[in-house]
Write a protein that holds these residues in place. Structure first.
Motif, PDB file in Angstrom:
ATOM      1  N   PRO A  99      23.937  47.325  -2.711  1.00 38.74           N
ATOM      2  CA  PRO A  99      24.437  48.704  -2.772  1.00 38.74           C
ATOM      3  C   PRO A  99      23.336  49.735  -3.028  1.00 38.74           C
ATOM      4  O   PRO A  99      23.354  50.830  -2.444  1.00 38.74           O
ATOM      5  CB  PRO A  99      25.448  48.657  -3.928  1.00 38.74           C
ATOM      6  CG  PRO A  99      25.899  47.239  -3.981  1.00 38.74           C
ATOM      7  CD  PRO A  99      24.675  46.440  -3.640  1.00 38.74           C
ATOM      8  N   LEU A 100      22.361  49.406  -3.872  1.00 38.57           N
ATOM      9  CA  LEU A 100      21.247  50.315  -4.115  1.00 38.57           C
ATOM     10  C   LEU A 100      20.487  50.613  -2.833  1.00 38.57           C
ATOM     11  O   LEU A 100      20.150  51.774  -2.531  1.00 38.57           O
ATOM     12  CB  LEU A 100      20.269  49.702  -5.121  1.00 38.57           C
ATOM     13  CG  LEU A 100      20.556  49.788  -6.617  1.00 38.57           C
ATOM     14  CD1 LEU A 100      19.422  49.104  -7.373  1.00 38.57           C
ATOM     15  CD2 LEU A 100      20.701  51.232  -7.044  1.00 38.57           C
ATOM     16  N   ILE A 101      20.206  49.565  -2.078  1.00 34.51           N
ATOM     17  CA  ILE A 101      19.446  49.731  -0.833  1.00 34.51           C
ATOM     18  C   ILE A 101      20.262  50.518   0.178  1.00 34.51           C
ATOM     19  O   ILE A 101      19.744  51.418   0.857  1.00 34.51           O
ATOM     20  CB  ILE A 101      19.027  48.346  -0.292  1.00 34.51           C
ATOM     21  CG1 ILE A 101      18.082  47.657  -1.280  1.00 34.51           C
ATOM     22  CG2 ILE A 101      18.373  48.475   1.073  1.00 34.51           C
ATOM     23  CD1 ILE A 101      17.834  46.192  -0.976  1.00 34.51           C
ATOM     24  N   ALA A 102      21.538  50.196   0.282  1.00 33.48           N
ATOM     25  CA  ALA A 102      22.404  50.906   1.228  1.00 33.48           C
ATOM     26  C   ALA A 102      22.477  52.392   0.898  1.00 33.48           C
ATOM     27  O   ALA A 102      22.420  53.260   1.789  1.00 33.48           O
ATOM     28  CB  ALA A 102      23.802  50.290   1.235  1.00 33.48           C
ATOM     29  N   GLU A 103      22.596  52.709  -0.386  1.00 34.87           N
ATOM     30  CA  GLU A 103      22.685  54.120  -0.800  1.00 34.87           C
ATOM     31  C   GLU A 103      21.373  54.852  -0.502  1.00 34.87           C
ATOM     32  O   GLU A 103      21.383  56.009  -0.069  1.00 34.87           O
ATOM     33  CB  GLU A 103      23.017  54.196  -2.287  1.00 34.87           C
ATOM     34  CG  GLU A 103      24.443  53.776  -2.621  1.00 34.87           C
ATOM     35  CD  GLU A 103      24.641  53.523  -4.112  1.00 34.87           C
ATOM     36  OE1 GLU A 103      23.721  53.861  -4.896  1.00 34.87           O
ATOM     37  OE2 GLU A 103      25.696  52.990  -4.480  1.00 34.87           O
ATOM     38  N   ARG A 143      24.415  33.945  -1.811  1.00 36.08           N
ATOM     39  CA  ARG A 143      23.948  33.643  -0.456  1.00 36.08           C
ATOM     40  C   ARG A 143      24.886  34.242   0.590  1.00 36.08           C
ATOM     41  O   ARG A 143      24.441  34.855   1.572  1.00 36.08           O
ATOM     42  CB  ARG A 143      23.853  32.126  -0.267  1.00 36.08           C
ATOM     43  CG  ARG A 143      23.330  31.695   1.097  1.00 36.08           C
ATOM     44  CD  ARG A 143      23.407  30.192   1.273  1.00 36.08           C
ATOM     45  NE  ARG A 143      24.802  29.733   1.293  1.00 36.08           N
ATOM     46  CZ  ARG A 143      25.157  28.460   1.387  1.00 36.08           C
ATOM     47  NH1 ARG A 143      24.229  27.505   1.417  1.00 36.08           N
ATOM     48  NH2 ARG A 143      26.423  28.119   1.415  1.00 36.08           N
ATOM     49  N   ASP A 144      26.187  34.107   0.383  1.00 40.88           N
ATOM     50  CA  ASP A 144      27.150  34.667   1.339  1.00 40.88           C
ATOM     51  C   ASP A 144      27.002  36.182   1.438  1.00 40.88           C
ATOM     52  O   ASP A 144      27.077  36.761   2.527  1.00 40.88           O
ATOM     53  CB  ASP A 144      28.579  34.312   0.914  1.00 40.88           C
ATOM     54  CG  ASP A 144      28.887  32.830   1.041  1.00 40.88           C
ATOM     55  OD1 ASP A 144      28.147  32.126   1.759  1.00 40.88           O
ATOM     56  OD2 ASP A 144      29.867  32.382   0.410  1.00 40.88           O
ATOM     57  N   ARG A 145      26.772  36.826   0.316  1.00 41.20           N
ATOM     58  CA  ARG A 145      26.637  38.285   0.330  1.00 41.20           C
ATOM     59  C   ARG A 145      25.349  38.723   1.025  1.00 41.20           C
ATOM     60  O   ARG A 145      25.303  39.798   1.645  1.00 41.20           O
ATOM     61  CB  ARG A 145      26.710  38.833  -1.100  1.00 41.20           C
ATOM     62  CG  ARG A 145      28.103  38.681  -1.724  1.00 41.20           C
ATOM     63  CD  ARG A 145      28.264  39.483  -3.007  1.00 41.20           C
ATOM     64  NE  ARG A 145      27.367  39.061  -4.066  1.00 41.20           N
ATOM     65  CZ  ARG A 145      27.598  38.049  -4.900  1.00 41.20           C
ATOM     66  NH1 ARG A 145      28.710  37.332  -4.783  1.00 41.20           N
ATOM     67  NH2 ARG A 145      26.732  37.739  -5.855  1.00 41.20           N
ATOM     68  N   ASP A 186      25.660  43.812   8.032  1.00 39.12           N
ATOM     69  CA  ASP A 186      25.933  45.236   7.823  1.00 39.12           C
ATOM     70  C   ASP A 186      24.723  46.120   8.088  1.00 39.12           C
ATOM     71  O   ASP A 186      24.838  47.353   8.070  1.00 39.12           O
ATOM     72  CB  ASP A 186      26.408  45.476   6.382  1.00 39.12           C
ATOM     73  CG  ASP A 186      27.773  44.854   6.098  1.00 39.12           C
ATOM     74  OD1 ASP A 186      28.499  44.539   7.067  1.00 39.12           O
ATOM     75  OD2 ASP A 186      28.100  44.672   4.908  1.00 39.12           O
ATOM     76  N   GLY A 187      23.552  45.509   8.281  1.00 40.86           N
ATOM     77  CA  GLY A 187      22.341  46.286   8.533  1.00 40.86           C
ATOM     78  C   GLY A 187      21.635  46.777   7.295  1.00 40.86           C
ATOM     79  O   GLY A 187      20.657  47.533   7.397  1.00 40.86           O
ATOM     80  N   VAL A 188      22.076  46.355   6.118  1.00 37.55           N
ATOM     81  CA  VAL A 188      21.380  46.752   4.887  1.00 37.55           C
ATOM     82  C   VAL A 188      20.050  46.013   4.782  1.00 37.55           C
ATOM     83  O   VAL A 188      19.026  46.589   4.409  1.00 37.55           O
ATOM     84  CB  VAL A 188      22.260  46.496   3.655  1.00 37.55           C
ATOM     85  CG1 VAL A 188      21.538  46.910   2.378  1.00 37.55           C
ATOM     86  CG2 VAL A 188      23.579  47.243   3.784  1.00 37.55           C
TER      87      VAL A 188
END
Length: 451
Positions: A251-255, A298-300, A307-309
């Motif tokens: 989430p940090l990287i995506a944001e 691992r799944d995440r 998702d491209g993150v």
């Protein structure tokens, strides 16, 4: 399409070739090391010095580009070296590697050390080789020299690296490096673990794998990555998170990306194919930093890729001698941390992707084109007119069992020993010539090729 109307050095007929993001039948023509034409399948109608038709079940794919490889030569050549590493790369379908600035001696932290690396690699490289520089406390303020000498960017650690000659940057040093690199749009690639978190969770080691994971918790990555993001925001620089282990940071990287900050991230085959639940106590061949975490994590990570993150997959090939990896009676606190996986990267990722119903197209995007684009290595990672003819004949449905002593890596130690994998490389072409173990690789620089 470019018409085939002259003599070529090589023509490859493939029932299935990966072109423009999809597989289709094609005939690929090569001249002077470059893909000169791509045509529908069938007789080319001209002579070529060599003409190859792939076997049934084989696919023609672009060579893998691995931008995270520790070759360790000179200085620790007993761990690995350019001859063995690049032979292993070619055997696994990797046609370009970018060498990390440690664990060689000297580390690549100034132009003189880069010259030493180039001199070591030039007569031995079986595939093409580029180089990262290092950002350490002692060379801040002079990074432009190394940038102008042709490194693709600068690696730093935010916690101790494990070797004394490559010290880490503190928070002020991180900010200084980002600010300096922003002046000429240089790239900082970051081993992101926070030292204060690691210190707070330090334990006495021993053979317990869960205790080792506890000593390097997800919080260490989260705090460090937040610091990198804050630094990019303040300086306008760009940075890349190396070997992302903890999915909690997604989430940090995506944001940060949504904010428009110039941040990218990679993960590695061992984080995508292994899990903590299946690592026995004392099995120090699995030790790496940051560590292999649980199955849910691992799944995440896979979802982060889809998702491209997460932008790309690279090996973080970090070998050592058997004595350093296995010679401490299973003590994770004392064994060297690093996974040797260069030759197996493509097969490892493809095996797990196929199990999850993810197509080979996505895998090649993450392992060929994305790393080439990330590092700015022109003409690599794709089958396209004008690109280097770095090609691989790959049988995606053929299986094999990993036998460490059969790999080209210098030391027969593997976290993947005994694994049953899918995907066999029968031929790797570097600029249109089949690799045989002979040193034909070129040294690459940010910009023109250095012969």
């Amino acid at each position: 399409m470019t018409a085939i109307d002259d003599q070529y050095d090589l023509i490859v007929h493939a029932e299935s070739a990966f072109i423009d993001g999809a597989f289709r039948a094609a005939t690929i023509a090569v001249r002077d090391g470059v893909i000169a034409a791509i045509e529908p399948p069938g007789p080319a109608g001209v002579e070529a010095r060599s003409e190859v038709t792939l076997a049934p079940g084989e696919r023609l794919i672009p060579g893998v580009v691995d931008t995270h490889v520790h070759v360790n030569e000179p200085g620790r050549t007993e761990w690995e070296g350019f001859a063995s590493a690049t032979r292993a790369a070619a055997a696994g379908g990797v046609t370009t590697i970018v060498d990390m600035p440690l664990n060689s001696i000297p580390p690549t932290i100034d132009p003189a050390a880069l010259a030493v690396k180039r001199a070591s690699a030039a007569p031995q490289a079986v595939v093409d080789v580029g180089f990262w520089g290092g950002a350490v406390p002692g060379n801040l303020g002079s990074l432009r020299e190394l940038h102008d000498a042709g490194v693709f960017g600068f690696k730093c650690f935010l916690a101790p690296s494990g070797v004394d000659e490559f010290p880490h940057l503190d928070s002020a040093g991180l900010l200084a490096a980002l600010r300096e690199l922003a002046e000429f749009d240089g790239l900082l690639i970051v081993h992101a673990e926070d030292p204060s978190v690691l210190t707070a969770h330090e334990n006495d080691g021993g053979p317990s794998y869960p205790r080792f994971v506890e000593s390097r918790p997800p919080e260490a990555e989260l705090v460090a990555i937040q610091g990198v993001i804050d630094g990019i925001r303040e300086t306008g620089g760009r940075a890349h998170i190396l070997h992302l282990s903890s999915a909690a940071a997604l989430p940090l990287i995506a944001e940060a990306k949504a904010e428009g900050l110039r941040l990218t991230a990679e993960t590695c085959p061992h984080y995508l194919t292994l899990d903590a639940e299946h690592i026995p106590d004392g099995a120090t061949e699995y030790k790496c930093c940051p560590p292999i975490r649980d199955e849910g994590n691992r799944d995440r990570l896979w979802h982060g890729l889809l998702d491209g993150v997460i932008d790309l997959i690279v090996s973080d090939h970090s070998p050592a001698t058997a004595e350093l990896k296995l010679g401490f009676d299973g003590d994770f606190g004392r064994a060297w941390g690093g996974i040797a996986g260069l030759q197996l990267s493509l097969a490892n990722v493809w095996t797990e992707a196929a199990r999850r119903g993810i197509g080979l197209e996505r895998v090649l995007g993450w392992m060929s084109q994305a790393p080439a684009d990330f590092a700015g290595i022109a003409g690599k990672g794709r089958i396209a007119v004008g690109a280097d003819a770095d090609l691989v004949a790959f049988a995606p449905d053929t299986e094999f069992t990993v036998v460490p002593s059969a790999l080209a890596h210098k030391n027969p130690v593997s976290a993947f020993a005994g694994a049953r994998l899918r995907g066999v490389v029968s031929t790797t072409w570097l600029r249109g010539i089949a690799t045989t173990g002979e040193p034909r690789g070129r040294l690459l620089a940010r910009g023109p090729v250095i012969e």
